[in-house]
Every structure is written in C-alpha cells, then in structure tokens.
Design a protein around this motif. Structure first.
Motif, PDB file in Angstrom:
ATOM      1  N   SER A 137      -3.226  96.871 -26.556  1.00 34.53           N
ATOM      2  CA  SER A 137      -2.513  97.894 -25.792  1.00 34.53           C
ATOM      3  C   SER A 137      -3.437  99.070 -25.516  1.00 34.53           C
ATOM      4  O   SER A 137      -4.433  99.281 -26.212  1.00 34.53           O
ATOM      5  CB  SER A 137      -1.272  98.376 -26.542  1.00 34.53           C
ATOM      6  OG  SER A 137      -1.640  99.002 -27.765  1.00 34.53           O
ATOM      7  N   HIS A 138      -3.094  99.836 -24.499  1.00 35.05           N
ATOM      8  CA  HIS A 138      -3.851 101.050 -24.217  1.00 35.05           C
ATOM      9  C   HIS A 138      -3.467 102.114 -25.251  1.00 35.05           C
ATOM     10  O   HIS A 138      -2.292 102.234 -25.608  1.00 35.05           O
ATOM     11  CB  HIS A 138      -3.535 101.546 -22.803  1.00 35.05           C
ATOM     12  CG  HIS A 138      -4.470 102.595 -22.302  1.00 35.05           C
ATOM     13  ND1 HIS A 138      -4.381 103.915 -22.701  1.00 35.05           N
ATOM     14  CD2 HIS A 138      -5.521 102.536 -21.450  1.00 35.05           C
ATOM     15  CE1 HIS A 138      -5.333 104.619 -22.105  1.00 35.05           C
ATOM     16  NE2 HIS A 138      -6.035 103.809 -21.344  1.00 35.05           N
ATOM     17  N   PRO A 139      -4.437 102.886 -25.741  1.00 38.54           N
ATOM     18  CA  PRO A 139      -4.101 103.879 -26.780  1.00 38.54           C
ATOM     19  C   PRO A 139      -3.092 104.918 -26.328  1.00 38.54           C
ATOM     20  O   PRO A 139      -2.420 105.524 -27.166  1.00 38.54           O
ATOM     21  CB  PRO A 139      -5.463 104.523 -27.101  1.00 38.54           C
ATOM     22  CG  PRO A 139      -6.365 104.169 -25.958  1.00 38.54           C
ATOM     23  CD  PRO A 139      -5.880 102.856 -25.453  1.00 38.54           C
ATOM     24  N   TYR A 140      -2.966 105.138 -25.002  1.00 42.49           N
ATOM     25  CA  TYR A 140      -1.981 106.101 -24.519  1.00 42.49           C
ATOM     26  C   TYR A 140      -0.650 105.450 -24.168  1.00 42.49           C
ATOM     27  O   TYR A 140       0.270 106.126 -23.709  1.00 42.49           O
ATOM     28  CB  TYR A 140      -2.519 106.820 -23.271  1.00 42.49           C
ATOM     29  CG  TYR A 140      -3.759 107.645 -23.507  1.00 42.49           C
ATOM     30  CD1 TYR A 140      -4.099 108.086 -24.778  1.00 42.49           C
ATOM     31  CD2 TYR A 140      -4.601 107.986 -22.459  1.00 42.49           C
ATOM     32  CE1 TYR A 140      -5.236 108.837 -25.002  1.00 42.49           C
ATOM     33  CE2 TYR A 140      -5.746 108.741 -22.672  1.00 42.49           C
ATOM     34  CZ  TYR A 140      -6.056 109.161 -23.939  1.00 42.49           C
ATOM     35  OH  TYR A 140      -7.192 109.904 -24.154  1.00 42.49           O
ATOM     36  N   ASN A 141      -0.552 104.123 -24.349  1.00 36.88           N
ATOM     37  CA  ASN A 141       0.676 103.425 -23.977  1.00 36.88           C
ATOM     38  C   ASN A 141       0.861 102.226 -24.894  1.00 36.88           C
ATOM     39  O   ASN A 141       0.580 101.090 -24.508  1.00 36.88           O
ATOM     40  CB  ASN A 141       0.612 102.972 -22.512  1.00 36.88           C
ATOM     41  CG  ASN A 141       1.893 102.278 -22.077  1.00 36.88           C
ATOM     42  OD1 ASN A 141       2.939 102.458 -22.688  1.00 36.88           O
ATOM     43  ND2 ASN A 141       1.812 101.480 -21.028  1.00 36.88           N
ATOM     44  N   PRO A 142       1.339 102.452 -26.115  1.00 27.03           N
ATOM     45  CA  PRO A 142       1.443 101.361 -27.086  1.00 27.03           C
ATOM     46  C   PRO A 142       2.698 100.510 -26.938  1.00 27.03           C
ATOM     47  O   PRO A 142       2.959  99.658 -27.785  1.00 27.03           O
ATOM     48  CB  PRO A 142       1.456 102.114 -28.420  1.00 27.03           C
ATOM     49  CG  PRO A 142       2.128 103.418 -28.099  1.00 27.03           C
ATOM     50  CD  PRO A 142       1.686 103.762 -26.696  1.00 27.03           C
ATOM     51  N   ASP A 143       3.498 100.696 -25.873  1.00 22.95           N
ATOM     52  CA  ASP A 143       4.798 100.021 -25.807  1.00 22.95           C
ATOM     53  C   ASP A 143       4.753  98.598 -25.266  1.00 22.95           C
ATOM     54  O   ASP A 143       5.785  97.945 -25.143  1.00 22.95           O
ATOM     55  CB  ASP A 143       5.791 100.855 -25.000  1.00 22.95           C
ATOM     56  CG  ASP A 143       5.452 100.906 -23.511  1.00 22.95           C
ATOM     57  OD1 ASP A 143       4.437 100.311 -23.107  1.00 22.95           O
ATOM     58  OD2 ASP A 143       6.208 101.540 -22.756  1.00 22.95           O
ATOM     59  N   GLY A 144       3.597  98.083 -24.913  1.00 23.70           N
ATOM     60  CA  GLY A 144       3.500  96.697 -24.493  1.00 23.70           C
ATOM     61  C   GLY A 144       3.250  96.467 -23.025  1.00 23.70           C
ATOM     62  O   GLY A 144       2.957  95.346 -22.622  1.00 23.70           O
ATOM     63  N   PHE A 145       3.408  97.487 -22.192  1.00 28.70           N
ATOM     64  CA  PHE A 145       3.073  97.372 -20.764  1.00 28.70           C
ATOM     65  C   PHE A 145       3.819  96.213 -20.103  1.00 28.70           C
ATOM     66  O   PHE A 145       3.312  95.565 -19.209  1.00 28.70           O
ATOM     67  CB  PHE A 145       1.557  97.217 -20.610  1.00 28.70           C
ATOM     68  CG  PHE A 145       1.040  97.428 -19.216  1.00 28.70           C
ATOM     69  CD1 PHE A 145       1.301  98.599 -18.537  1.00 28.70           C
ATOM     70  CD2 PHE A 145       0.287  96.454 -18.586  1.00 28.70           C
ATOM     71  CE1 PHE A 145       0.826  98.795 -17.243  1.00 28.70           C
ATOM     72  CE2 PHE A 145      -0.201  96.634 -17.300  1.00 28.70           C
ATOM     73  CZ  PHE A 145       0.069  97.813 -16.628  1.00 28.70           C
ATOM     74  N   GLY A 146       5.048  95.959 -20.551  1.00 31.50           N
ATOM     75  CA  GLY A 146       5.863  94.903 -19.969  1.00 31.50           C
ATOM     76  C   GLY A 146       5.633  93.529 -20.570  1.00 31.50           C
ATOM     77  O   GLY A 146       6.288  92.562 -20.170  1.00 31.50           O
ATOM     78  N   LEU A 147       4.729  93.415 -21.538  1.00 29.34           N
ATOM     79  CA  LEU A 147       4.397  92.110 -22.102  1.00 29.34           C
ATOM     80  C   LEU A 147       5.592  91.433 -22.762  1.00 29.34           C
ATOM     81  O   LEU A 147       5.718  90.201 -22.723  1.00 29.34           O
ATOM     82  CB  LEU A 147       3.273  92.276 -23.134  1.00 29.34           C
ATOM     83  CG  LEU A 147       2.847  91.020 -23.888  1.00 29.34           C
ATOM     84  CD1 LEU A 147       2.199  90.022 -22.932  1.00 29.34           C
ATOM     85  CD2 LEU A 147       1.885  91.367 -25.018  1.00 29.34           C
ATOM     86  N   HIS A 148       6.483  92.220 -23.354  1.00 25.57           N
ATOM     87  CA  HIS A 148       7.590  91.642 -24.109  1.00 25.57           C
ATOM     88  C   HIS A 148       8.809  91.349 -23.241  1.00 25.57           C
ATOM     89  O   HIS A 148       9.879  91.025 -23.774  1.00 25.57           O
ATOM     90  CB  HIS A 148       7.966  92.593 -25.251  1.00 25.57           C
ATOM     91  CG  HIS A 148       6.826  92.905 -26.172  1.00 25.57           C
ATOM     92  ND1 HIS A 148       6.169  91.935 -26.893  1.00 25.57           N
ATOM     93  CD2 HIS A 148       6.194  94.073 -26.456  1.00 25.57           C
ATOM     94  CE1 HIS A 148       5.200  92.484 -27.596  1.00 25.57           C
ATOM     95  NE2 HIS A 148       5.187  93.782 -27.347  1.00 25.57           N
ATOM     96  N   ASP A 149       8.649  91.447 -21.941  1.00 22.21           N
ATOM     97  CA  ASP A 149       9.771  91.212 -21.022  1.00 22.21           C
ATOM     98  C   ASP A 149       9.457  90.149 -19.976  1.00 22.21           C
ATOM     99  O   ASP A 149      10.055  90.141 -18.905  1.00 22.21           O
ATOM    100  CB  ASP A 149      10.146  92.518 -20.315  1.00 22.21           C
ATOM    101  CG  ASP A 149      10.562  93.602 -21.289  1.00 22.21           C
ATOM    102  OD1 ASP A 149      11.481  93.363 -22.082  1.00 22.21           O
ATOM    103  OD2 ASP A 149       9.942  94.685 -21.269  1.00 22.21           O
ATOM    104  N   ILE A 150       8.519  89.255 -20.288  1.00 17.10           N
ATOM    105  CA  ILE A 150       8.151  88.238 -19.300  1.00 17.10           C
ATOM    106  C   ILE A 150       8.224  86.821 -19.882  1.00 17.10           C
ATOM    107  O   ILE A 150       7.544  85.916 -19.429  1.00 17.10           O
ATOM    108  CB  ILE A 150       6.748  88.488 -18.711  1.00 17.10           C
ATOM    109  CG1 ILE A 150       5.700  88.632 -19.817  1.00 17.10           C
ATOM    110  CG2 ILE A 150       6.741  89.706 -17.818  1.00 17.10           C
ATOM    111  CD1 ILE A 150       4.288  88.794 -19.275  1.00 17.10           C
ATOM    112  N   GLY A 151       9.065  86.650 -20.897  1.00 20.49           N
ATOM    113  CA  GLY A 151       9.338  85.316 -21.407  1.00 20.49           C
ATOM    114  C   GLY A 151       8.253  84.715 -22.266  1.00 20.49           C
ATOM    115  O   GLY A 151       8.144  83.482 -22.343  1.00 20.49           O
ATOM    116  N   LEU A 152       7.474  85.535 -22.939  1.00 18.73           N
ATOM    117  CA  LEU A 152       6.439  85.030 -23.832  1.00 18.73           C
ATOM    118  C   LEU A 152       6.920  85.193 -25.273  1.00 18.73           C
ATOM    119  O   LEU A 152       7.143  86.318 -25.727  1.00 18.73           O
ATOM    120  CB  LEU A 152       5.131  85.791 -23.619  1.00 18.73           C
ATOM    121  CG  LEU A 152       3.907  85.264 -24.374  1.00 18.73           C
ATOM    122  CD1 LEU A 152       3.513  83.890 -23.848  1.00 18.73           C
ATOM    123  CD2 LEU A 152       2.740  86.239 -24.253  1.00 18.73           C
TER     124      LEU A 152
END
Length: 382
Positions: free
Chosen positions: A230-245
């Motif tokens: 993750s980017h150090p200024y955005n640790p929330d996943g950048f949408g990774l946890h919402d694309i069925g993985l």
C-alpha cells in the motif's frame, strides 16, 4: 513589458479544506529556476500563485473567484472536475488571460491539463516540469513536457535515454540482497497502491482505483497469491478488497517498495498509474499499467515526440539549457558554457520528498532490518 511566468497547479486545494495545496511547490520552482532563466532571457521572471505568503514577491491568483466563474465547487471534487476539462467558461478564461497578460512564456510545475489547454488557446508557449517517475536514481530528475514543436526539437537533445539509468537501478537492487526479509518473499506478482488523491488517477471527472480495473487486474495477476504494497499515505487498500480477490491470496507487506520489487521471486509489478510500475523494467520485472502511465517517456531520443515527457537529469541548472529551449520563442543571451554540478540528493532534499528512497538507502542498514523482522515475528505470534 514581456515577462516569463513561473506557476503550477493554481487550482488544487488541500484534501480537506479549500486552501492552496500547491503554492509551496510553485514558490519552490521559482526559487530553483529564476536565476538561470533570467540569465538566459534577460526578462523578468515572475511567479503566479494562489494565496502566496506575504513578502514572497509572488503575484496572487484569485482561485476562489476562478472556481465560481468556472461553475465548479470549491473543493477536491471541483478540482477533479476542472483538472482535465475540455471547455472553460468565458469568465473563467478571462481571469486566466488577465493574470497572464504580457507573458511571453509560462514555465510550470505540474500544470493541470486545463491550464495547458488554456495557454495554448491564448497563444502562450509553455514548458511543464514534473517529478520524474524514475525515483531510484542518485537524485530526483524532471520529466519535462511541451507541445511547441521548436521547443520539442531543442528538448530532445537534453533527453536522457533509459539506458543511462540502468546502473543506478543495479546499485539499488544489489543493496536489497543485504536486507533480509522474514519470511522470504515467494509471490510472483507485486501489486502497488497509490494515494487517495492523485492527478494521474483523474479520468472523466473522477478518481480511479483498482475497482475500476477488476477484469484486467485479474487477468494480470493470474491464479496465484499476490504481494500488496500500500502507499504510505493511503493504507486502506486502494480498492483491492472490493474486486473479488479472496483474502487468502493477498500478502500485505510493510517492507520498502524497492526491497520488494528487487526480490527474485517477483516477476511483475501491477498498478493503476504508479511510478513503481514505470520503474519495474529497470529491476528486470514486467510493469503492467492497468490505467495510463503518469507520463509517456521514450526510451531513446529518436522516439521523443510532442506531448511526451523528456528525462532531464540536471541540465535545468544551467542557463544554456534554457537558452536552447527558449530560443524559438524569446530572444536569448549568448551561451556561456557553464554547467553547474550538484552532489547526489540535492533536488530530493530541496523538495523534501523521498518516496521510500531514504528508507532504503539511508535508514535501513542490515541491523535495523533484522530488528524490524524480529519485531514483526513477535507481533505475529507463534
């Protein structure tokens, strides 16, 4: 009186408030370049900024009034909507034209596309400087863009070809061998996140993230596990946890991005528009952009065309560089052959931006890496 104007993204507010976010960068650029540009042109070099500090000498631009004239909300969504807008209302265009009256040329730092289009419509040549995506080097460098054909021709001669940067990537890759990772990295795919608000993520008036690229994302990563940084200024996943993985296929890591990218197991680096994807090839990895690269940078001078970005390492220090670039649009003074040289990290330190480089090179000796690994094991438990 003709003048040269240095400016940047006059419109961008801070994330949570309608205050000037880029004024500091604009003033930084002016202090950095005013001397060689003035020496090259014998013209006054002025700076235009939103709400500059008193005493800075900058000409203030009324950004709140501009937003009102453009019919946009005075916030981050309004900036996003305006950033790449194809049409600018007459009243808003008039405010820009008034602020730039008498400008023979505009030199900017991260100019928004809207302002580039407006300058072209006004008949004012522009040169835009951006922090280059190759950030593994001994110092930061500039990605320089213009659409003026004669300036393009002059800029081509100053473009550093990609081959020049390979040895610096090798030095950094070699250093990672001395940084132990426990447990070892086995994943073949490194997925990189980005900041929440990034100009390279703007498309059709909104910000993109991984959720906008679900199908190509799954095609790029295949069936195995992925390593996510993750980017150090955005640790929330950048949408990774919402694309069925499934979570079992994700290994999140807090290690330095360059340490991860240099691991032998990693074969590809996947992101939307991250600079790390552009850097991947220098570390022997495949870089897969799900969106658009932040800049179009040709590997060689022969491929440099209008609209592309040139890799300019340190030529910007010299008045001769600006004489070469600006001679097609303004009268320039005689060349002096002076080429100043700065030690490594000069631009990186002046900007106070490091993008993980300092952690890798300055703050991560082997002893510290071992300590961090032990701390992580203790937190994870048996």
């Amino acid at each position: 009186m003709r003048r040269i104007v240095l400016t940047g993204d006059l419109l961008r507010p801070q994330d949570e408030a309608f205050k000037p976010a880029q004024t500091g960068n604009i003033l930084w650029l002016h202090r950095l370049l005013r001397r060689p540009i003035a020496a090259a042109t014998a013209l006054e070099v002025q700076v235009l900024a939103w709400a500059p500090n008193p005493g800075s000498g900058a000409i203030p631009f009324d950004t709140p009034r501009f937003y009102g004239a453009a019919g946009a909300t005075a916030d981050i969504p309004g900036w996003i909507a305006l950033f790449d807008a194809a049409v600018l209302p007459t009243d808003a265009a008039a405010l820009l034209a008034q602020a730039l009256d008498g400008a023979a040329l505009v030199i900017g730092f991260e100019l928004p596309n809207l302002l580039k289009r407006a300058l072209t419509a006004f008949g004012i040549p522009w040169v835009d400087l951006n922090i280059h995506p190759y950030r593994f080097c001994a110092d930061l460098l500039f990605a320089v863009q213009t659409t003026h054909p004669d300036i393009v021709a002059a800029l081509r001669a100053h473009h550093a070809e990609d081959a020049a940067f390979a040895p610096q990537a090798d030095l950094l890759a070699a250093m990672t061998v001395k940084v132990p990772i426990d447990p070892p990295i086995e994943e073949e795919t490194l997925v990189v996140g980005q900041t929440r608000v990034d100009r390279s993520l703007i498309a059709e008036g909104r910000l993109l993230d991984l959720r906008d690229f679900a199908a190509p994302f799954h095609a790029a990563i295949g069936e195995g596990r992925i390593l996510f940084k993750s980017h150090p200024y955005n640790p929330d996943g950048f949408g990774l946890h919402d694309i069925g993985l499934p979570l079992r296929r994700i290994r999140e890591s807090g290690e330095n991005a360059y340490v991860l990218m240099a691991q032998d197991s990693v074969r590809r680096v996947v992101g939307v528009s991250s600079s790390l994807v552009a850097e991947a090839a220098f570390f022997g990895k495949e870089g897969i952009f799900l969106g658009h690269p932040p800049f179009r940078i040709p590997a060689s001078r022969a491929g440099f065309e209008p609209g592309m970005h040139a890799s300019v390492v340190d030529a910007w220090l010299s008045a001769d560089f600006w004489r070469d670039l600006l001679a097609p649009v303004v009268a320039v003074t005689p060349r002096d052959g002076v080429r100043p040289a700065l030690p490594p990290n000069s631009l990186r330190n002046a900007l106070r931006q490091f993008w993980g480089w300092e952690e890798m090179v300055l703050q991560l000796p082997v002893e510290l890496a071992v300590t961090r690994a032990a701390e992580r094991r203790a937190l994870q438990g048996p």
